[in-house]
Scaffold this active site. Sequence first.
Site, short mmCIF file in Angstrom:
data_model
loop_
_atom_site.label_atom_id
_atom_site.label_comp_id
_atom_site.label_asym_id
_atom_site.label_seq_id
_atom_site.Cartn_x
_atom_site.Cartn_y
_atom_site.Cartn_z
N GLU A 90 11.83 34.10 42.26
CA GLU A 90 12.92 34.03 41.28
C GLU A 90 12.46 33.14 40.13
O GLU A 90 12.01 32.03 40.33
CB GLU A 90 14.20 33.46 41.93
CG GLU A 90 15.32 33.14 40.97
CD GLU A 90 15.75 34.31 40.06
OE1 GLU A 90 16.12 35.36 40.59
OE2 GLU A 90 15.69 34.14 38.81
N GLY B 246 7.37 37.04 38.48
CA GLY B 246 6.40 37.88 39.17
C GLY B 246 6.34 39.26 38.54
O GLY B 246 7.28 39.69 37.87
N VAL C 284 29.10 45.75 25.53
CA VAL C 284 29.02 47.22 25.52
C VAL C 284 28.12 47.74 26.64
O VAL C 284 27.56 48.82 26.54
CB VAL C 284 28.49 47.72 24.15
CG1 VAL C 284 29.50 47.46 23.06
CG2 VAL C 284 27.15 47.08 23.81
N GLY C 285 27.98 46.96 27.68
CA GLY C 285 27.19 47.41 28.82
C GLY C 285 25.97 46.54 29.04
O GLY C 285 25.77 45.54 28.34
N HIS D 179 57.01 41.66 55.99
CA HIS D 179 57.94 41.61 54.87
C HIS D 179 58.26 40.15 54.56
O HIS D 179 58.49 39.38 55.48
CB HIS D 179 59.24 42.33 55.24
CG HIS D 179 60.28 42.22 54.15
ND1 HIS D 179 60.17 42.90 52.96
CD2 HIS D 179 61.41 41.47 54.08
CE1 HIS D 179 61.22 42.59 52.20
NE2 HIS D 179 61.98 41.72 52.86
P1 FAD Z 1 20.95 40.01 38.98
O1 FAD Z 1 22.14 39.30 39.43
O2 FAD Z 1 20.80 40.32 37.52
O3 FAD Z 1 19.70 39.14 39.46
C1 FAD Z 1 18.39 39.49 39.13
C2 FAD Z 1 17.53 38.24 39.28
O4 FAD Z 1 16.17 38.59 39.10
C3 FAD Z 1 17.84 37.17 38.23
O5 FAD Z 1 18.08 35.94 38.85
C4 FAD Z 1 16.56 37.12 37.37
O6 FAD Z 1 16.28 35.82 36.89
C5 FAD Z 1 15.51 37.58 38.37
N1 FAD Z 1 14.33 38.17 37.76
C6 FAD Z 1 14.29 39.17 36.83
N2 FAD Z 1 13.01 39.48 36.54
C7 FAD Z 1 12.23 38.67 37.29
C8 FAD Z 1 10.82 38.52 37.43
N3 FAD Z 1 9.96 39.30 36.76
N4 FAD Z 1 10.36 37.57 38.28
C9 FAD Z 1 11.23 36.78 38.99
N5 FAD Z 1 12.57 36.89 38.89
C10 FAD Z 1 13.05 37.83 38.06
N6 FAD Z 1 30.06 42.21 39.46
C11 FAD Z 1 31.00 42.26 40.41
O7 FAD Z 1 30.80 42.93 41.43
N7 FAD Z 1 32.18 41.59 40.27
C12 FAD Z 1 32.46 40.83 39.18
O8 FAD Z 1 33.53 40.24 39.09
C13 FAD Z 1 31.48 40.76 38.17
N8 FAD Z 1 31.69 40.01 37.08
C14 FAD Z 1 30.73 39.92 36.13
C15 FAD Z 1 30.98 39.14 35.02
C16 FAD Z 1 30.02 39.02 34.03
C17 FAD Z 1 30.31 38.17 32.83
C18 FAD Z 1 28.77 39.70 34.18
C19 FAD Z 1 27.70 39.57 33.12
C20 FAD Z 1 28.52 40.48 35.28
C21 FAD Z 1 29.49 40.60 36.26
N9 FAD Z 1 29.29 41.39 37.40
C22 FAD Z 1 30.26 41.47 38.35
C23 FAD Z 1 28.04 42.17 37.59
C24 FAD Z 1 27.08 41.45 38.56
O9 FAD Z 1 26.81 40.17 38.06
C25 FAD Z 1 25.81 42.24 38.72
O10 FAD Z 1 26.11 43.57 39.10
C26 FAD Z 1 24.91 41.62 39.78
O11 FAD Z 1 24.57 40.31 39.44
C27 FAD Z 1 23.65 42.46 39.96
O12 FAD Z 1 22.87 41.88 40.96
P2 FAD Z 1 21.30 42.09 41.00
O13 FAD Z 1 20.83 41.38 42.22
O14 FAD Z 1 20.97 43.52 40.84
O15 FAD Z 1 20.71 41.40 39.70
#
Ligand code: FAD
Length: 463
Positions: free
Chosen positions: A34, A114, A266-267, A442
């Site tokens: 990480e 990484g 916007v995504g 209830h």
């Molecule tokens: P991430 O959480 O994006 O984690 C990826 C990790 O990989 C990061 O820590 C990054 O630093 C690390 N990384 C990337 N590239 C490298 C590399 N080359 N080497 C080492 N480390 C690396 N989802 C919900 O279900 N409920 C919610 O209420 C919700 N609220 C949200 C509110 C906001 C404001 C935002 C922005 C998102 C929200 N989401 C919510 C979405 C949710 O945060 C994501 O869907 C989720 O975090 C995705 O998880 P992930 O493990 O795929 O990636």
Amino acid sequence: MTYDTDVLVLGAGPGGYVAAIRAAQHGLKTTIIEKDKVGGVCLNIGCIPSKAIIHQAELFHGIKDLENLGVSIDKSGFSYKKVYEKSREAADQLSKGVQFLLKKNKVAVVSDTGRLTGEHEITLSDGKKLIGKYIVLATGSRPRAIPGFDIDEKNILSSTGILMLQTLPKSLLILGSGAIGIEFAHIMNAFGVEVTLVEMLDQILPIEDEETVAILAKSFQNRGIQMITATKAISQKQTQQGVEVLLEDAKGKRTTVTVEKMLVSVGRAPNTENIGLEKVGIKPDKGGYIPVGDYNQTSVAGIFAIGDITRTPLLAHVASKEGEIVADFIAGKGNETSVDIMLVPGATYCEPQLASFGLTEKKLKENARPFKKSVFPYRGAGKAVAIGQPEGLVKVLSDEVTGEILGAHIVGANATELIHELLLARKAELLPEDIADMIHAHPTLSEAVMEAMRGIDGSPIHV
Ligand code: FAD
């Protein structure tokens, strides 16, 4: 080939850290890499800090209810910085909690960036190579940028920038009304910021069911949130007053809105560049997402991709579930091949809350699938009236012939918790009458779920 570790996980968000812990629980030697804080976007700059702020916003907004009881509250000492600090405390506490869980499960944590340099190899920034029998890619996503609206995190903010604000703007334009845009509209309005929400499509929360969204939209309107739908933002200009945003509606009519700050929501874009996919021959699709098959396997045997870098809904619970599926499969214990999209709940945390799963009424009509529909209004549930939150409804859609639950949509207080009874009913292949016949305490809001189920084949009592 000799391996340093059984499983190498790249990225410690809710996808990666859950995959790593589950793999270690299966007795696999596991290393997670990480580059930032463990917990990823969700714990550090997403789900958790935003919900911490929403909680403070709702407390603040609730002052009005106390004032209605004759309590007068001096708000002069209020500082938004404290709200920010509370949100950081929650995020830090949970990130430390994940660090603890990784340690407890004997997952080796490498704090570095990484990239793939071979089918079994990830190279760190200092050139050190880690060799793993299996590799799980979980590098997540980042806010999507749009041309002409460069994020400077001063006046033009991303979700990360808005979470880091320590003072409130006077006015805010939010571009994009998905869950993130809606949650910040709710937060900022609750703290007294003038909010304008701009959505390109015809309704706010475009993927949600029209009938439930209409209730949310009415509530937002009553609170003074300005919603402009079927309208695009064309360009922006920064002035001394803030940001001047040029909008264009579906008929081509242009207007300018001037605000102190704007949020671009916007995504999100997948983090699939610069992770060495080309070195092993994994080709992302046009949107940059990694195509996966059963058990989230990529086109290269032994390399998996989970979470926001794949085309499943960009949600923390989806990422985590995919992490479990992959770890179970690697350990030879998997029985689920992929996330069942019909069983993914979506939740939007605002007032009233909105939660759903499965198909919308519009989708069922488009698919020409015969269905039954039942809608029960919150005001028919004694608890909703007792707590002064009668605004809302529970809507259930079921197959006309088999009774299979095809979709459920709730708008109202605690919707994000209530949805799980309906979801369990679908997962366990229960029929509407199974829930309708079950005694519900209830007074509870869950009675609205029971009544909606009664409405499928009979009649609810309280409407
Ligand atoms: P991430 O959480 O994006 O984690 C990826 C990790 O990989 C990061 O820590 C990054 O630093 C690390 N990384 C990337 N590239 C490298 C590399 N080359 N080497 C080492 N480390 C690396 N989802 C919900 O279900 N409920 C919610 O209420 C919700 N609220 C949200 C509110 C906001 C404001 C935002 C922005 C998102 C929200 N989401 C919510 C979405 C949710 O945060 C994501 O869907 C989720 O975090 C995705 O998880 P992930 O493990 O795929 O990636």
